[in-house]
Motif scaffolding. Sequence first.
Motif, PDB file in Angstrom:
ATOM      1  N   ARG A 193       7.557   5.268   4.372  1.00 42.39           N
ATOM      2  CA  ARG A 193       6.811   6.239   5.167  1.00 42.39           C
ATOM      3  C   ARG A 193       7.571   7.566   5.260  1.00 42.39           C
ATOM      4  O   ARG A 193       6.983   8.636   5.130  1.00 42.39           O
ATOM      5  CB  ARG A 193       6.549   5.697   6.575  1.00 42.39           C
ATOM      6  N   ASP A 194       8.882   7.486   5.477  1.00 44.69           N
ATOM      7  CA  ASP A 194       9.688   8.700   5.554  1.00 44.69           C
ATOM      8  C   ASP A 194       9.652   9.471   4.236  1.00 44.69           C
ATOM      9  O   ASP A 194       9.552  10.696   4.236  1.00 44.69           O
ATOM     10  CB  ASP A 194      11.135   8.365   5.927  1.00 44.69           C
ATOM     11  N   ALA A 195       9.730   8.766   3.108  1.00 45.35           N
ATOM     12  CA  ALA A 195       9.695   9.426   1.808  1.00 45.35           C
ATOM     13  C   ALA A 195       8.343  10.103   1.579  1.00 45.35           C
ATOM     14  O   ALA A 195       8.273  11.228   1.084  1.00 45.35           O
ATOM     15  CB  ALA A 195       9.980   8.417   0.697  1.00 45.35           C
ATOM     16  N   ILE A 196       7.263   9.432   1.948  1.00 50.05           N
ATOM     17  CA  ILE A 196       5.928   9.999   1.778  1.00 50.05           C
ATOM     18  C   ILE A 196       5.748  11.226   2.670  1.00 50.05           C
ATOM     19  O   ILE A 196       5.174  12.231   2.261  1.00 50.05           O
ATOM     20  CB  ILE A 196       4.841   8.940   2.073  1.00 50.05           C
ATOM     21  N   ARG A 197       6.295  11.161   3.868  1.00 55.26           N
ATOM     22  CA  ARG A 197       6.165  12.285   4.804  1.00 55.26           C
ATOM     23  C   ARG A 197       7.147  13.405   4.502  1.00 55.26           C
ATOM     24  O   ARG A 197       7.106  14.458   5.126  1.00 55.26           O
ATOM     25  CB  ARG A 197       6.361  11.782   6.235  1.00 55.26           C
ATOM     26  N   GLY A 198       8.069  13.166   3.572  1.00 49.29           N
ATOM     27  CA  GLY A 198       9.033  14.205   3.169  1.00 49.29           C
ATOM     28  C   GLY A 198      10.230  14.322   4.081  1.00 49.29           C
ATOM     29  O   GLY A 198      10.850  15.362   4.176  1.00 49.29           O
ATOM     30  N   ARG A 199      10.585  13.246   4.729  1.00 45.48           N
ATOM     31  CA  ARG A 199      11.744  13.263   5.640  1.00 45.48           C
ATOM     32  C   ARG A 199      12.992  12.840   4.934  1.00 45.48           C
ATOM     33  O   ARG A 199      13.047  12.127   4.026  1.00 45.48           O
ATOM     34  CB  ARG A 199      11.505  12.337   6.817  1.00 45.48           C
TER      35      ARG A 199
ATOM     36  N   GLN B 154       0.827  -1.202   0.000  1.00 51.06           N
ATOM     37  CA  GLN B 154       0.000   0.000   0.000  1.00 51.06           C
ATOM     38  C   GLN B 154       0.864   1.256   0.000  1.00 51.06           C
ATOM     39  O   GLN B 154       0.552   2.236  -0.673  1.00 51.06           O
ATOM     40  CB  GLN B 154      -0.924   0.001   1.218  1.00 51.06           C
ATOM     41  N   LEU B 155       1.955   1.224   0.767  1.00 50.03           N
ATOM     42  CA  LEU B 155       2.859   2.371   0.799  1.00 50.03           C
ATOM     43  C   LEU B 155       3.504   2.613  -0.565  1.00 50.03           C
ATOM     44  O   LEU B 155       3.621   3.755  -1.010  1.00 50.03           O
ATOM     45  CB  LEU B 155       3.950   2.166   1.863  1.00 50.03           C
ATOM     46  N   LYS B 156       3.916   1.529  -1.239  1.00 48.48           N
ATOM     47  CA  LYS B 156       4.507   1.670  -2.577  1.00 48.48           C
ATOM     48  C   LYS B 156       3.510   2.294  -3.544  1.00 48.48           C
ATOM     49  O   LYS B 156       3.848   3.206  -4.298  1.00 48.48           O
ATOM     50  CB  LYS B 156       4.982   0.318  -3.106  1.00 48.48           C
ATOM     51  N   GLU B 157       2.274   1.809  -3.526  1.00 43.74           N
ATOM     52  CA  GLU B 157       1.242   2.343  -4.419  1.00 43.74           C
ATOM     53  C   GLU B 157       0.984   3.814  -4.129  1.00 43.74           C
ATOM     54  O   GLU B 157       0.883   4.631  -5.041  1.00 43.74           O
ATOM     55  CB  GLU B 157      -0.053   1.547  -4.266  1.00 43.74           C
ATOM     56  N   HIS B 158       0.905   4.160  -2.849  1.00 43.34           N
ATOM     57  CA  HIS B 158       0.638   5.543  -2.462  1.00 43.34           C
ATOM     58  C   HIS B 158       1.802   6.444  -2.878  1.00 43.34           C
ATOM     59  O   HIS B 158       1.584   7.541  -3.410  1.00 43.34           O
ATOM     60  CB  HIS B 158       0.400   5.618  -0.954  1.00 43.34           C
TER      61      HIS B 158
ATOM     62  N   GLY C 259       4.174  10.418  -7.011  1.00 37.17           N
ATOM     63  CA  GLY C 259       5.321  10.689  -7.872  1.00 37.17           C
ATOM     64  C   GLY C 259       6.661  10.431  -7.213  1.00 37.17           C
ATOM     65  O   GLY C 259       7.689  10.931  -7.658  1.00 37.17           O
ATOM     66  N   ILE C 260       6.670   9.651  -6.148  1.00 43.85           N
ATOM     67  CA  ILE C 260       7.907   9.334  -5.435  1.00 43.85           C
ATOM     68  C   ILE C 260       8.499   8.067  -6.037  1.00 43.85           C
ATOM     69  O   ILE C 260       7.817   7.062  -6.180  1.00 43.85           O
ATOM     70  CB  ILE C 260       7.633   9.136  -3.923  1.00 43.85           C
ATOM     71  N   GLN C 261       9.776   8.114  -6.376  1.00 41.51           N
ATOM     72  CA  GLN C 261      10.480   6.956  -6.928  1.00 41.51           C
ATOM     73  C   GLN C 261      10.689   5.927  -5.805  1.00 41.51           C
ATOM     74  O   GLN C 261      11.257   6.247  -4.768  1.00 41.51           O
ATOM     75  CB  GLN C 261      11.824   7.412  -7.504  1.00 41.51           C
ATOM     76  N   THR C 262      10.228   4.697  -5.999  1.00 40.82           N
ATOM     77  CA  THR C 262      10.274   3.691  -4.931  1.00 40.82           C
ATOM     78  C   THR C 262      11.298   2.582  -5.179  1.00 40.82           C
ATOM     79  O   THR C 262      11.387   1.660  -4.378  1.00 40.82           O
ATOM     80  CB  THR C 262       8.883   3.043  -4.741  1.00 40.82           C
ATOM     81  N   ASP C 263      12.071   2.659  -6.245  1.00 41.07           N
ATOM     82  CA  ASP C 263      13.022   1.588  -6.580  1.00 41.07           C
ATOM     83  C   ASP C 263      14.022   1.300  -5.458  1.00 41.07           C
ATOM     84  O   ASP C 263      14.332   0.144  -5.184  1.00 41.07           O
ATOM     85  CB  ASP C 263      13.786   1.923  -7.861  1.00 41.07           C
ATOM     86  N   ASN C 264      14.529   2.332  -4.804  1.00 40.93           N
ATOM     87  CA  ASN C 264      15.536   2.151  -3.756  1.00 40.93           C
ATOM     88  C   ASN C 264      14.940   2.088  -2.358  1.00 40.93           C
ATOM     89  O   ASN C 264      15.669   1.947  -1.389  1.00 40.93           O
ATOM     90  CB  ASN C 264      16.562   3.287  -3.819  1.00 40.93           C
TER      91      ASN C 264
END
Length: 87
Positions: A81-87, A59-63, A68-73
């Motif tokens: 969660r940190d990437a989604i929250r902008g940390r 679910q986090l990957k889909e969100h 528009g967040i790159q999730t490969d790494n």
Amino acid sequence: MIVKVKKGSMVLNIPYKSFEKKYKPNGFEIVEEKQSLPVNEISETPVYEIPISEMNLQQLKEHAEKLGIQTDNLKTVKALRDAIRGR
């Protein structure tokens, strides 16, 4: 029993016991009480209605991808969660 709860613009369908233990102390209010939900309604809960802290890895990957967040790494729940929250 399933209840529909709301806090701000966030609306969730959750078990009543979860409301009492977790959501009520955090400011959620009951909007509607339901006896039960059909299985397909529960499984089709849109990702945006689930708090980030309760999302699983998929679910986090889909969100993240929708944002528009790159999730490969990003391989862990914490990293996503940190990437989604902008940390």
